[in-house]
Design a protein around this motif. Structure first.
Motif, mmCIF file in Angstrom:
data_model
loop_
_atom_site.group_PDB
_atom_site.id
_atom_site.type_symbol
_atom_site.label_atom_id
_atom_site.label_comp_id
_atom_site.label_asym_id
_atom_site.label_seq_id
_atom_site.Cartn_x
_atom_site.Cartn_y
_atom_site.Cartn_z
ATOM 1 N N ARG A 116 34.075 16.014 -53.477
ATOM 2 C CA ARG A 116 33.136 14.888 -53.419
ATOM 3 C C ARG A 116 32.757 14.536 -51.980
ATOM 4 O O ARG A 116 32.101 13.530 -51.734
ATOM 5 C CB ARG A 116 33.712 13.680 -54.143
ATOM 6 C CG ARG A 116 33.839 13.943 -55.637
ATOM 7 C CD ARG A 116 34.357 12.730 -56.374
ATOM 8 N NE ARG A 116 34.715 13.060 -57.729
ATOM 9 C CZ ARG A 116 33.858 13.119 -58.748
ATOM 10 N NH1 ARG A 116 32.585 12.900 -58.551
ATOM 11 N NH2 ARG A 116 34.285 13.405 -59.959
ATOM 12 N N GLY A 117 33.216 15.356 -51.008
ATOM 13 C CA GLY A 117 32.785 15.190 -49.631
ATOM 14 C C GLY A 117 33.724 14.444 -48.709
ATOM 15 O O GLY A 117 33.406 14.228 -47.541
ATOM 16 N N TYR A 118 34.889 14.046 -49.198
ATOM 17 C CA TYR A 118 35.845 13.352 -48.333
ATOM 18 C C TYR A 118 36.571 14.372 -47.461
ATOM 19 O O TYR A 118 36.975 15.436 -47.935
ATOM 20 C CB TYR A 118 36.831 12.537 -49.177
ATOM 21 C CG TYR A 118 36.147 11.391 -49.869
ATOM 22 C CD1 TYR A 118 36.087 10.140 -49.262
ATOM 23 C CD2 TYR A 118 35.524 11.553 -51.092
ATOM 24 C CE1 TYR A 118 35.431 9.087 -49.874
ATOM 25 C CE2 TYR A 118 34.861 10.507 -51.711
ATOM 26 C CZ TYR A 118 34.819 9.277 -51.095
ATOM 27 O OH TYR A 118 34.158 8.239 -51.702
ATOM 28 N N THR A 119 36.727 14.044 -46.187
ATOM 29 C CA THR A 119 37.352 14.971 -45.242
ATOM 30 C C THR A 119 38.725 14.503 -44.779
ATOM 31 O O THR A 119 39.440 15.259 -44.134
ATOM 32 C CB THR A 119 36.452 15.166 -44.010
ATOM 33 O OG1 THR A 119 36.197 13.886 -43.414
ATOM 34 C CG2 THR A 119 35.141 15.838 -44.401
ATOM 35 N N HIS A 120 39.088 13.272 -45.101
ATOM 36 C CA HIS A 120 40.401 12.728 -44.739
ATOM 37 C C HIS A 120 41.018 12.080 -45.968
ATOM 38 O O HIS A 120 40.308 11.508 -46.799
ATOM 39 C CB HIS A 120 40.282 11.671 -43.631
ATOM 40 C CG HIS A 120 39.756 12.223 -42.360
ATOM 41 N ND1 HIS A 120 38.409 12.354 -42.107
ATOM 42 C CD2 HIS A 120 40.394 12.693 -41.268
ATOM 43 C CE1 HIS A 120 38.239 12.863 -40.911
ATOM 44 N NE2 HIS A 120 39.422 13.092 -40.375
ATOM 45 N N MET A 121 42.354 12.155 -46.038
ATOM 46 C CA MET A 121 43.050 11.508 -47.139
ATOM 47 C C MET A 121 44.235 10.756 -46.574
ATOM 48 O O MET A 121 44.958 11.260 -45.717
ATOM 49 C CB MET A 121 43.514 12.542 -48.185
ATOM 50 C CG MET A 121 44.159 11.885 -49.379
ATOM 51 S SD MET A 121 44.146 12.947 -50.840
ATOM 52 C CE MET A 121 42.544 12.573 -51.515
ATOM 53 N N GLN A 122 44.412 9.540 -47.061
ATOM 54 C CA GLN A 122 45.492 8.670 -46.605
ATOM 55 C C GLN A 122 46.469 8.459 -47.745
ATOM 56 O O GLN A 122 46.063 8.246 -48.886
ATOM 57 C CB GLN A 122 44.894 7.343 -46.158
ATOM 58 C CG GLN A 122 45.902 6.319 -45.730
ATOM 59 C CD GLN A 122 45.196 5.071 -45.220
ATOM 60 O OE1 GLN A 122 44.321 5.147 -44.367
ATOM 61 N NE2 GLN A 122 45.564 3.932 -45.768
#
Length: 127
Positions: A116-122
Motif C-alpha cells: 500500500r506504499g508504506y516505507t516505514h513500520m513502527q
C-alpha cells in the motif's frame, strides 16, 4: 555430508482479514489486555481504538483461527502518516505459541503495508 532438515509441523491455523470490532478479535484483545496488566501493571483499553483505524487502505487487522475455529492470534497495522505504518495489538494465544504464528502475522502485516506504499513500520514492544 548432508544436513538434517527441519520439518515444520503442519499448520494448524488460518489467517484472514477481520474487522477490529469482530467479536473473536475483541476476545483476543481482552486476553492481550489482561496479559499486559499482569506483566506491566497497565494496558491500553482496546475499545479506545476506532475500528476504522484498521480498515483498508489505511490499515488492516488479521485474525488467526485454529482448525477448530477457535481464535488463535491477531494483529493489525494502521497508518501514522503517508509513509509510516504502526503495528498494534499483536497477540498469540498461549496454547498456539511456538508455531511461528506471530511471525506469519507480522510478515503478512508488513507485506500488506508495503504493497500500500508504506516505507516505514513502527512497533512498540514491552520490556
Amino acid at each position: 555430508m548432508t544436513r538434517p532438515t527441519r520439518t515444520q509441523p503442519p499448520r494448524s491455523w488460518t489467517v484472514t482479514p477481520a474487522r477490529y470490532d469482530n467479536p473473536d478479535v475483541q476476545q483476543l484483545l481482552w486476553q492481550l489486555h489482561t496479559a499486559q496488566l499482569e506483566m506491566y501493571g497497565y494496558a491500553d483499553d482496546p475499545t479506545d481504538t476506532p475500528a476504522e483505524d484498521y480498515t483498508p487502505p489505511q490499515g488492516l487487522f488479521l485474525l488467526a483461527r485454529e482448525v477448530t475455529a477457535r481464535p488463535a492470534g491477531c494483529g493489525g497495522w494502521r497508518s501514522l502518516d503517508a509513509s509510516t505504518a504502526e503495528v498494534k495489538r499483536m497477540y498469540v494465544h498461549p496454547d498456539t505459541r511456538g508455531q511461528s504464528l506471530g511471525r506469519e502475522l507480522l510478515l503478512r502485516l508488513e507485506t500488506d503495508a508495503r504493497l500500500r506504499g508504506y516505507t516505514h513500520m513502527q512497533l512498540e514492544t514491552g520490556v
